[in-house]
Scaffold this motif. Structure first.
Motif, PDB file in Angstrom:
ATOM      1  N   GLN A 174       1.998  11.643  -1.704  1.00 48.07           N
ATOM      2  CA  GLN A 174       1.748  11.089  -0.372  1.00 48.07           C
ATOM      3  C   GLN A 174       2.186  12.080   0.709  1.00 48.07           C
ATOM      4  O   GLN A 174       1.460  12.340   1.671  1.00 48.07           O
ATOM      5  CB  GLN A 174       2.511   9.773  -0.180  1.00 48.07           C
ATOM      6  N   ASP A 175       3.382  12.628   0.525  1.00 42.62           N
ATOM      7  CA  ASP A 175       3.898  13.605   1.490  1.00 42.62           C
ATOM      8  C   ASP A 175       2.994  14.834   1.569  1.00 42.62           C
ATOM      9  O   ASP A 175       2.759  15.372   2.654  1.00 42.62           O
ATOM     10  CB  ASP A 175       5.320  14.026   1.111  1.00 42.62           C
ATOM     11  N   ASP A 176       2.497  15.267   0.414  1.00 45.69           N
ATOM     12  CA  ASP A 176       1.603  16.431   0.380  1.00 45.69           C
ATOM     13  C   ASP A 176       0.335  16.170   1.182  1.00 45.69           C
ATOM     14  O   ASP A 176      -0.138  17.037   1.937  1.00 45.69           O
ATOM     15  CB  ASP A 176       1.223  16.781  -1.064  1.00 45.69           C
ATOM     16  N   ILE A 177      -0.234  14.965   1.033  1.00 47.91           N
ATOM     17  CA  ILE A 177      -1.466  14.621   1.753  1.00 47.91           C
ATOM     18  C   ILE A 177      -1.208  14.595   3.257  1.00 47.91           C
ATOM     19  O   ILE A 177      -1.969  15.167   4.041  1.00 47.91           O
ATOM     20  CB  ILE A 177      -2.018  13.260   1.275  1.00 47.91           C
ATOM     21  N   LEU A 178      -0.128  13.928   3.663  1.00 48.37           N
ATOM     22  CA  LEU A 178       0.181  13.817   5.095  1.00 48.37           C
ATOM     23  C   LEU A 178       0.444  15.186   5.715  1.00 48.37           C
ATOM     24  O   LEU A 178      -0.022  15.481   6.826  1.00 48.37           O
ATOM     25  CB  LEU A 178       1.386  12.909   5.298  1.00 48.37           C
ATOM     26  N   GLU A 179       1.166  16.035   5.005  1.00 48.01           N
ATOM     27  CA  GLU A 179       1.452  17.379   5.519  1.00 48.01           C
ATOM     28  C   GLU A 179       0.170  18.197   5.643  1.00 48.01           C
ATOM     29  O   GLU A 179      -0.048  18.886   6.638  1.00 48.01           O
ATOM     30  CB  GLU A 179       2.430  18.083   4.586  1.00 48.01           C
ATOM     31  N   SER A 180      -0.691  18.099   4.627  1.00 50.70           N
ATOM     32  CA  SER A 180      -1.947  18.848   4.644  1.00 50.70           C
ATOM     33  C   SER A 180      -2.873  18.354   5.748  1.00 50.70           C
ATOM     34  O   SER A 180      -3.526  19.155   6.422  1.00 50.70           O
ATOM     35  CB  SER A 180      -2.644  18.719   3.283  1.00 50.70           C
ATOM     36  N   LEU A 181      -2.932  17.039   5.961  1.00 49.27           N
ATOM     37  CA  LEU A 181      -3.767  16.489   7.029  1.00 49.27           C
ATOM     38  C   LEU A 181      -3.291  16.979   8.386  1.00 49.27           C
ATOM     39  O   LEU A 181      -4.081  17.417   9.225  1.00 49.27           O
ATOM     40  CB  LEU A 181      -3.735  14.960   6.994  1.00 49.27           C
TER      41      LEU A 181
ATOM     42  N   GLU B 220       0.802  -1.218   0.000  1.00 48.22           N
ATOM     43  CA  GLU B 220       0.000   0.000   0.000  1.00 48.22           C
ATOM     44  C   GLU B 220       0.844   1.281   0.000  1.00 48.22           C
ATOM     45  O   GLU B 220       0.427   2.303  -0.547  1.00 48.22           O
ATOM     46  CB  GLU B 220      -0.957   0.016   1.209  1.00 48.22           C
ATOM     47  N   LYS B 221       2.024   1.214   0.602  1.00 44.92           N
ATOM     48  CA  LYS B 221       2.872   2.414   0.684  1.00 44.92           C
ATOM     49  C   LYS B 221       3.499   2.770  -0.661  1.00 44.92           C
ATOM     50  O   LYS B 221       4.033   3.870  -0.829  1.00 44.92           O
ATOM     51  CB  LYS B 221       3.978   2.206   1.726  1.00 44.92           C
ATOM     52  N   ASP B 222       3.446   1.828  -1.608  1.00 46.72           N
ATOM     53  CA  ASP B 222       4.093   2.051  -2.898  1.00 46.72           C
ATOM     54  C   ASP B 222       3.112   2.376  -4.019  1.00 46.72           C
ATOM     55  O   ASP B 222       3.523   2.556  -5.171  1.00 46.72           O
ATOM     56  CB  ASP B 222       4.903   0.809  -3.298  1.00 46.72           C
ATOM     57  N   ILE B 223       1.823   2.434  -3.714  1.00 42.69           N
ATOM     58  CA  ILE B 223       0.819   2.647  -4.759  1.00 42.69           C
ATOM     59  C   ILE B 223       0.802   4.096  -5.236  1.00 42.69           C
ATOM     60  O   ILE B 223       0.813   4.375  -6.435  1.00 42.69           O
ATOM     61  CB  ILE B 223      -0.586   2.244  -4.252  1.00 42.69           C
ATOM     62  N   LEU B 224       0.778   5.030  -4.304  1.00 39.01           N
ATOM     63  CA  LEU B 224       0.647   6.444  -4.640  1.00 39.01           C
ATOM     64  C   LEU B 224       2.020   7.076  -4.867  1.00 39.01           C
ATOM     65  O   LEU B 224       3.003   6.664  -4.254  1.00 39.01           O
ATOM     66  CB  LEU B 224      -0.078   7.192  -3.519  1.00 39.01           C
ATOM     67  N   PRO B 225       2.104   8.102  -5.718  1.00 38.93           N
ATOM     68  CA  PRO B 225       3.377   8.804  -5.923  1.00 38.93           C
ATOM     69  C   PRO B 225       3.903   9.365  -4.605  1.00 38.93           C
ATOM     70  O   PRO B 225       3.152  10.003  -3.855  1.00 38.93           O
ATOM     71  CB  PRO B 225       2.998   9.942  -6.886  1.00 38.93           C
TER      72      PRO B 225
ATOM     73  N   PRO C 230      -7.159  17.529   0.884  1.00 39.34           N
ATOM     74  CA  PRO C 230      -5.923  17.007   0.264  1.00 39.34           C
ATOM     75  C   PRO C 230      -6.156  15.819  -0.665  1.00 39.34           C
ATOM     76  O   PRO C 230      -5.387  15.619  -1.620  1.00 39.34           O
ATOM     77  CB  PRO C 230      -5.063  16.605   1.464  1.00 39.34           C
ATOM     78  N   PHE C 231      -7.208  15.042  -0.423  1.00 41.37           N
ATOM     79  CA  PHE C 231      -7.496  13.908  -1.304  1.00 41.37           C
ATOM     80  C   PHE C 231      -8.113  14.385  -2.616  1.00 41.37           C
ATOM     81  O   PHE C 231      -7.816  13.835  -3.681  1.00 41.37           O
ATOM     82  CB  PHE C 231      -8.401  12.908  -0.585  1.00 41.37           C
ATOM     83  N   VAL C 232      -8.954  15.405  -2.538  1.00 39.76           N
ATOM     84  CA  VAL C 232      -9.485  16.014  -3.762  1.00 39.76           C
ATOM     85  C   VAL C 232      -8.330  16.602  -4.562  1.00 39.76           C
ATOM     86  O   VAL C 232      -8.254  16.438  -5.790  1.00 39.76           O
ATOM     87  CB  VAL C 232     -10.528  17.111  -3.430  1.00 39.76           C
ATOM     88  N   GLN C 233      -7.411  17.267  -3.868  1.00 42.91           N
ATOM     89  CA  GLN C 233      -6.257  17.873  -4.529  1.00 42.91           C
ATOM     90  C   GLN C 233      -5.375  16.817  -5.179  1.00 42.91           C
ATOM     91  O   GLN C 233      -4.784  17.046  -6.238  1.00 42.91           O
ATOM     92  CB  GLN C 233      -5.447  18.676  -3.498  1.00 42.91           C
ATOM     93  N   PHE C 234      -5.296  15.645  -4.568  1.00 41.68           N
ATOM     94  CA  PHE C 234      -4.539  14.537  -5.163  1.00 41.68           C
ATOM     95  C   PHE C 234      -5.095  14.194  -6.538  1.00 41.68           C
ATOM     96  O   PHE C 234      -4.340  14.036  -7.517  1.00 41.68           O
ATOM     97  CB  PHE C 234      -4.611  13.310  -4.246  1.00 41.68           C
ATOM     98  N   PHE C 235      -6.420  14.090  -6.647  1.00 46.40           N
ATOM     99  CA  PHE C 235      -7.038  13.759  -7.933  1.00 46.40           C
ATOM    100  C   PHE C 235      -6.941  14.923  -8.915  1.00 46.40           C
ATOM    101  O   PHE C 235      -6.837  14.706 -10.124  1.00 46.40           O
ATOM    102  CB  PHE C 235      -8.498  13.347  -7.720  1.00 46.40           C
ATOM    103  N   VAL C 236      -6.985  16.155  -8.404  1.00 43.79           N
ATOM    104  CA  VAL C 236      -6.813  17.317  -9.275  1.00 43.79           C
ATOM    105  C   VAL C 236      -5.442  17.248  -9.954  1.00 43.79           C
ATOM    106  O   VAL C 236      -5.313  17.463 -11.166  1.00 43.79           O
ATOM    107  CB  VAL C 236      -6.950  18.634  -8.472  1.00 43.79           C
TER     108      VAL C 236
END
Length: 418
Positions: free
Chosen positions: A297-304, A288-293, A325-331
């Motif tokens: 991933q760092d951006d999501i964790l920092e934003s959360l 699971e840790k290798d699926i997302l870029p 941050p998850f919406v931004q991931f898809f953007v």
């Protein structure tokens, strides 16, 4: 009298592994039901069934069983296949209204569940309808019928629009009930608080990664509300995409075999069945840790982390901070999709898949998107986009436009620096 409200979104395309009736009551998102309801802009029926389910003592023994005590509409003159389908559906629904089992201490009052079966997920609107049903049920079941008949004859409103119903209640007179469909409901009926309390940011990110690639996900918790809230929240993280597979917030004991299903699912199981789940034939992936870029991933964790520090205790603020941050991931990964839908003379769109993912400059983003475009999540989203001449004016599109504007403003600054 203990009462609770419940809404089931009816599935029409997927069956469970062995139980005939499982597929009839698990949730199927709006986009996966286009063959059932061709146009979700409005004009469709509000619901298929209204049911009142109560716990009743079995004819033999001291145990209780859930039974349907009221049904609207009662269909007549059905063809044999239609009648069998209705019997399967109505036979399964009571299990989902009382998923925590039927063995209880002697009851002086029987719990009651008000349930709407619909293809459309507008929880706030249906909650208001169920409040009206409960109010009438306390007076007489006879006055439920005219209200529900009026509702059935009314067209389901388009997003942002309102429908007004005229209804009569004895001793109260004629009432006018306004039902408004929200413009954007991706955070409706969602509370991220339970998810944040039960899991770390890293674990939430891993679950999100598994859901994005449509894997089999099982949640375990003691409480029914914790299970349902966590699963609703996880599904909401996928916005603007919709989970298109088996989705059961609380699995009844009789359907625990669902966890052996080879197809994707997202289900909740009470902790008391933990050993049965662990003993079931399953495989764990662990990547699971290798699926997302990594950068995203760092951006999501920092934003959360930053968002939770800044947010107040109000659930609406927490929801916005967690979802953003998850919406931004898809953007950032697929927000350019509209530019790669080429229109034919008849207006039908054709998605240019190869050009779409090759447009990404980041190799990590491109590698992820090449996998993501093969999922049903993305396929259903693109099918709808191909039919629409213009992108929908929703929250996701708003964030895409904001991101594109930020990139335009950033480019001149970069040239100046050079």
């Amino acid at each position: 009298m203990h009462r609770k409200k419940y809404m089931l979104q009816r599935m029409t395309t997927c069956k469970g592994p062995s139980q005939e009736n499982l597929g009839e009551v698990v949730k199927e998102p709006e986009r996966a039901l286009e063959h059932c309801l061709p146009n979700f802009a409005g004009g469709q029926h509000f619901f298929e069934y209204l049911l009142v389910v109560s716990l009743k003592k079995k004819h033999s023994g001291e145990d209780y069983e859930p039974r349907i005590t009221y049904q609207f509409p009662k269909r007549e003159n059905l063809l044999r296949g239609q009648q069998e389908e209705e019997e399967r559906l109505l036979g399964a629904i009571p299990l989902f209204c009382f998923p925590d089992g039927n063995e209880r201490a002697p009851l002086t009052e029987y719990p009651r569940v008000y349930c709407i079966v619909s293809c459309i997920g507008c929880f706030g609107l249906f909650s208001k309808i169920l409040d009206e049903v409960e109010k009438r049920h306390q007076i007489s079941t006879a006055i439920i019928y005219p209200f529900m008949q009026g509702l059935r004859e009314a067209a389901f409103p388009a997003p942002g629009k309102t429908v007004t119903l005229k209804s009569f209640i004895p001793d109260s007179g004629t009432e006018f009930i306004s039902l408004t469909r929200p413009l954007d409901s991706h955070l409706e009926h969602v509370d991220f608080s339970s998810l944040m309390c039960c899991l770390s940011f890293e674990q939430i990110l891993q679950i999100f990664a598994s859901a994005v690639l449509e894997r089999r996900i099982i949640f375990l918790a003691e409480g029914l509300s914790t299970l349902s809230q966590c699963i609703h929240a996880t599904a909401a993280l996928l916005y603007p995409f919709s989970w298109a597979h088996t989705y059961i917030p609380v699995v009844p004991e009789s359907l625990l075999g669902t966890v052996c299903c080879p197809t994707p699912f997202m289900v909740g199981v009470q902790m008391r069945f933990r050993q049965e789940v662990l003993d079931s034939p399953m495989e764990e992936v662990g990547d699971e840790k290798d699926i997302l870029p990594p950068k995203l991933q760092d951006d999501i964790l920092e934003s959360l982390s930053q968002g939770i520090k800044e947010s107040q205790t109000a659930s609406e603020q927490i929801n916005e901070h967690v979802s953003r941050p998850f919406v931004q991931f898809f953007v950032k990964t697929v927000g350019h999709y509209a530019s790669y839908i080429k229109r034919e003379a008849n207006g039908q769109g054709r998605f240019q898949e190869r050009a779409f993912y090759k447009a990404l400059t980041s190799k990590a983003n491109r590698r992820f998107v090449k996998k993501f475009v093969k999922t049903q999540l993305f396929s259903l989203f693109i099918q709808e986009a191909e039919k629409s001449k213009n992108p929908p004016a929703d929250y996701f599109q708003k964030k895409i436009l904001e991101y594109e504007e930020q990139k335009k403003q950033k480019k001149p600054k970069e040239k100046t620096v050079k």
